[in-house]
Design an enzyme around this catalytic site. Structure first.
Site, PDB file in Angstrom:
ATOM      1  CG  ASP A   1      -2.094  -0.953   1.067  1.00  0.00           C
ATOM      2  OD1 ASP A   1      -2.241  -1.534  -0.029  1.00  0.00           O
ATOM      3  OD2 ASP A   1      -2.846  -1.129   2.041  1.00  0.00           O
TER       4      ASP A   1
ATOM      5  CE1 TYR B   1      -1.065   5.673  14.408  1.00  0.00           C
ATOM      6  CE2 TYR B   1      -0.057   7.498  13.226  1.00  0.00           C
ATOM      7  CZ  TYR B   1      -0.222   6.765  14.387  1.00  0.00           C
ATOM      8  OH  TYR B   1       0.472   7.122  15.516  1.00  0.00           O
TER       9      TYR B   1
END
Length: 289
Positions: free
Chosen positions: A68, A187
């Site tokens: 990613d 995140y």
């Protein structure tokens, strides 16, 4: 059709895939532009190699082999250049929320693109502008998130957050994440934020380890900018801002980072065999005991 091919630097495990892909493209008399990193993994030859930032220019599709992080870097470059070039991400990473095409699916996906039957996801990007002394000091586009954190060994940081013209709160925490729906599974998810479907036009504000436990993640409409300023209580706590985990710098009191929806989305080739929720079930192990 011209195809751009980008790999994560030093991805030796992709060498066989790259060689097979080169033969597949040559058999169809298709032009290929290789990133310098991708070309370095192939035998010496007469192929066109360019820096990663230039691969998408003139291309009809960019194929990204990696994780990613590699796709984020390419998406940011495509967005910054104002190009409308779709990206096909092939997963060579550990998780792959964005590079969701499996290695064995690459030619099925390419055939669908060539036949005009491929499905695409339009993902909202964020524009982040940093203002210093009344002028724009930096500007960039991101696909996942803008993250404000403290540096090593510094104290808790203080951030003033405004949405549109309305003051929201002062956040005292280890940091703050401003994420797009695409970035909600990055995140933001690890920090306890919600998963937001990528079709939503929204932003997620998630404090990282806040001092006040009542500070919770907030989802807001993407039609208003988020403004984040370091507060006056940061004398012993340097504030660092990062953009998609690719680049960043330190900011100080008086600086302001303005985050909003970018004018143009990015297009990702969707895995035809799986829906978004199937990807979530697979990557997060939902339903497994």
């Amino acid at each position: 059709m011209r195809i751009g091919i980008v790999t994560k630097p030093g991805l030796t495990e992709a060498r066989d895939t790259l060689e097979a892909l080169e033969r597949w493209l040559a058999a169809r008399a298709m032009d290929a532009v290789w990133s310098v990193e991708a070309a370095a993994l192939l035998p010496a030859g007469g192929r066109t190699a360019r820096p990663r930032a230039e691969v998408a220019r003139g291309a009809d599709l960019v194929v990204v082999l990696g994780g990613d992080g590699t796709l984020l870097a390419v998406a940011d470059l495509v967005g910054q250049a104002g190009l409308d070039v779709p990206i096909l991400g092939v997963n060579f990473g550990s998780l792959g929320f964005l590079t969701e095409i499996r290695r064995e699916e690459i030619y099925l996906a390419l055939d669908a693109v060539l036949a005009g039957t491929a499905a695409y996801d339009e993902r909202m990007m964020l524009r982040a502008s940093t203002r210093r002394a009344g002028a724009e000091a930096a500007s960039c586009l991101v696909l996942n998130d803008v993250v404000f954190t403290r540096v090593a060994l510094s104290r808790m940081i203080d951030l003033a957050v405004t949405v549109g013209d309305q003051f929201v709160t002062s956040v005292r925490a280890d940091g703050l994440i401003v994420a797009s729906p695409t970035g909600s599974t990055a995140y933001n998810l690890a920090a306890g934020g919600p998963i937001v479907h990528p079709a939503m036009q929204a932003l997620v504000l998630t404090p990282i380890a806040p001092h006040t436990l009542s500070h919770r993640p907030v989802v807001i409409a993407a039609d208003r900018d988020v403004r984040v300023r370091p507060g006056p209580a940061n004398a012993d706590a340097a504030v660092y801002v990062t953009f998609d985990g690719q680049r960043g710098f330190e900011i100080a009191e008086g600086d302001e980072v303005i985050i909003g929806r970018a004018p143009r989305p990015i297009r990702l080739v969707r895995a035809a065999a799986r829906s978004y929720f199937e990807v979530l079930r697979e990557k997060l192990g939902w339903g497994q005991r």
